[in-house]
Design an enzyme around this catalytic site. Structure first.
Site, PDB file in Angstrom:
ATOM      1  N   GLN A   1      51.718  38.314  45.902  1.00 33.70           N
ATOM      2  CA  GLN A   1      50.029  39.392  47.120  1.00 33.70           C
ATOM      3  C   GLN A   1      50.200  39.308  48.842  1.00 33.70           C
ATOM      4  O   GLN A   1      49.925  39.029  49.314  1.00 33.70           O
ATOM      5  CB  GLN A   1      49.374  38.650  46.305  1.00 33.70           C
ATOM      6  CG  GLN A   1      47.788  39.237  46.765  1.00 33.70           C
ATOM      7  CD  GLN A   1      46.837  38.563  46.136  1.00 33.70           C
ATOM      8  OE1 GLN A   1      46.273  37.485  47.212  1.00 33.70           O
ATOM      9  NE2 GLN A   1      45.568  38.812  45.089  1.00 33.70           N
TER      10      GLN A   1
ATOM     11  N   TYR B   1      37.653  40.758  51.182  1.00 37.27           N
ATOM     12  CA  TYR B   1      38.737  40.978  52.086  1.00 37.27           C
ATOM     13  C   TYR B   1      39.369  42.159  52.366  1.00 37.27           C
ATOM     14  O   TYR B   1      38.922  43.440  52.640  1.00 37.27           O
ATOM     15  CB  TYR B   1      40.369  40.532  51.786  1.00 37.27           C
ATOM     16  CG  TYR B   1      39.793  39.104  51.473  1.00 37.27           C
ATOM     17  CD1 TYR B   1      38.972  37.524  52.042  1.00 37.27           C
ATOM     18  CD2 TYR B   1      40.154  38.304  49.971  1.00 37.27           C
ATOM     19  CE1 TYR B   1      38.739  37.333  52.000  1.00 37.27           C
ATOM     20  CE2 TYR B   1      39.656  37.371  49.827  1.00 37.27           C
ATOM     21  CZ  TYR B   1      39.168  36.213  50.554  1.00 37.27           C
ATOM     22  OH  TYR B   1      38.682  35.137  50.361  1.00 37.27           O
TER      23      TYR B   1
ATOM     24  N   ARG C   1      41.956  29.716  37.349  1.00 33.11           N
ATOM     25  CA  ARG C   1      41.777  28.514  37.974  1.00 33.11           C
ATOM     26  C   ARG C   1      42.442  27.032  36.727  1.00 33.11           C
ATOM     27  O   ARG C   1      42.871  26.400  36.673  1.00 33.11           O
ATOM     28  CB  ARG C   1      40.033  27.919  37.746  1.00 33.11           C
ATOM     29  CG  ARG C   1      39.527  29.175  39.564  1.00 33.11           C
ATOM     30  CD  ARG C   1      38.185  28.016  39.275  1.00 33.11           C
ATOM     31  NE  ARG C   1      37.740  29.542  38.010  1.00 33.11           N
ATOM     32  CZ  ARG C   1      36.632  29.334  37.569  1.00 33.11           C
ATOM     33  NH1 ARG C   1      34.972  29.000  38.352  1.00 33.11           N
ATOM     34  NH2 ARG C   1      35.632  30.770  37.778  1.00 33.11           N
TER      35      ARG C   1
ATOM     36  N   CYS D   1      39.677  23.379  31.908  1.00 30.93           N
ATOM     37  CA  CYS D   1      39.527  24.164  33.210  1.00 30.93           C
ATOM     38  C   CYS D   1      38.080  24.274  32.804  1.00 30.93           C
ATOM     39  O   CYS D   1      37.156  24.195  32.170  1.00 30.93           O
ATOM     40  CB  CYS D   1      39.658  25.439  33.723  1.00 30.93           C
ATOM     41  SG  CYS D   1      38.545  26.395  35.414  1.00 30.93           S
TER      42      CYS D   1
ATOM     43  N   CYS E   1      34.803  24.125  37.657  1.00 26.17           N
ATOM     44  CA  CYS E   1      34.291  23.078  38.689  1.00 26.17           C
ATOM     45  C   CYS E   1      33.843  23.511  40.590  1.00 26.17           C
ATOM     46  O   CYS E   1      33.069  23.241  41.026  1.00 26.17           O
ATOM     47  CB  CYS E   1      33.986  22.217  38.966  1.00 26.17           C
ATOM     48  SG  CYS E   1      35.675  21.163  38.726  1.00 26.17           S
TER      49      CYS E   1
END
Length: 373
Positions: A100, A169, A318, A340, A343
């Site tokens: 990336q 970004y 995540r 997951c 959190c």
């Protein structure tokens, strides 16, 4: 076999299934952005866990864009040996990996780069920094930095690159009228706000050739007042396809505290697949593959999204931090739930550069105090 586990292609790249590890910053590189054993082990675990495509997190294209300690770098030829070792390890483990290409823009950290942050326009950040507007020369220099980083990624053995134009970004800032207040060729109408992103794609294509896979990550919506919208996203993606993009990963949200939603929403109560309606519209607009990320937590949801034609592949972030072998587990038992908890505690170690990891599991491993519950 379920269509999720059928082979698929992105440009010239063939994948063994339709599961993608969405990029997130691992904070495991060394102080110069170099590859470490921890970073290699993280990606190898994902490859062994049967993730069809791994996208590395936030590989910095130039020193000025540094966003945090431990961020992977693609800004210097000296980093190539480590990058080559990493891609070789992933391939040996049976995986495919893209880099990336990222630049944090106004969110870059001057203490790390030694340089002032830049963006499309002047902006006061809550952390006390005051990024200034880029000049035309600085825009063109940064476009070259993206292209050079893409060529390094190709030389290092990455199977393709992803242009990060989401989450507030740099390239996402240029797209968004919330951040982009320019009144020149890079601001105002959408065609101008998309100019830098398209110049980056054209420069990358010139360096790496037409057959090398190049995809983009883009917001469906910034969730900022006067920000980038779904309708604008559809038009930008059509522009990207016309300029030779091989695929789009559709995300949403912005890391800015002013945003209604961040890219990583907390809690499991919100419905899965946050951007599925936008993805349906995108699939009707472009013909290249669409990868959907955002709140996908179950095999059943992933299956629905692909079989109903909402997207061509599903992307997880995540859930794969806690369970890098989740795809292999789903292949054995599609009814298994991702553990997951959304959190966001896995992000706590990022700013001190100690590495992305599930803090709940870490607590469990070190649970030796009898009073701890």
């Amino acid at each position: 076999m379920n269509s999720l586990f059928e082979t698929t292609t992105i440009g010239t790249l063939e994948l063994k299934n339709r599961f993608v590890r969405s990029a997130t910053c691992e904070a495991m590189a060394d102080k110069d952005g170099g590859v470490t054993p921890s970073l290699i082990n993280t990606f190898v675990a994902l490859a062994r866990g049967d993730v069809g495509l791994i996208i590395s997190g936030h590989a910095n294209v130039e020193k000025r864009g540094w966003g945090g300690p431990g961020q992977l770098g693609l800004h210097d030829d000296r980093l190539l040996p480590g990058l080559e070792e990493m891609t070789r390890a992933v391939h040996t483990a049976g995986g495919k990996i893209m880099a990336q290409l990222a630049h944090q823009g106004i969110w870059a950290i001057p203490e790390l780069s030694g340089m002032e942050p830049l963006g499309p326009s002047d902006y006061a950040v809550d952390n006390g920094t005051h990024p200034r507007a880029m000049t035309k020369r600085e825009i063109l220099e940064t476009v070259v930095s993206y292209a050079d980083a893409a060529l390094r990624a190709k030389a290092a053995g990455f199977d393709g690159v992803q242009i990060h134009a989401a989450h507030g970004y740099l390239l996402g800032e240029f797209l968004s009228p919330f951040y982009n207040k320019k009144n020149d060729a890079y601001g105002g109408p959408l065609e101008n706000r998309a100019r830098m992103l398209l110049e980056v794609l054209k420069a990358i294509r010139k360096k790496v050739g037409r057959d090398y896979p190049v995809i983009a990550k883009i917001n469906s919506d910034d969730f900022l007042e006067t920000g980038f919208t779904v309708d604008e996203m559809l038009m930008v993606c059509a522009m990207l396809e016309a300029h030779g993009i091989d695929g789009i990963e559709l995300s949403g949200g912005t890391s800015d505290p002013k945003a209604r939603f961040s890219p990583a929403r907390m809690g499991k109560k919100s419905p899965e697949a946050w951007y599925d309606e936008a993805s349906v519209r995108l699939k009707k607009t472009i013909s290249v593959p669409v990868i959907l990320v955002g709140g996908i937590r179950s095999f059943a949801t992933a299956h629905r999204l692909v079989t109903d034609g909402v997207c061509d592949a599903v992307s997880l972030s995540r859930p794969l931090v806690r369970q890098p072998d989740l795809i292999r587990r789903w292949k054995k038992d599609p009814a298994e739930k991702a553990s997951c908890l959304a959190c966001n505690r896995c992000f706590e170690p990022l700013m001190d550069g100690t590495g992305l990891r599930c803090m709940l599991d870490e607590k469990k491993v070190h649970k030796t105090d009898p009073d701890e519950s």
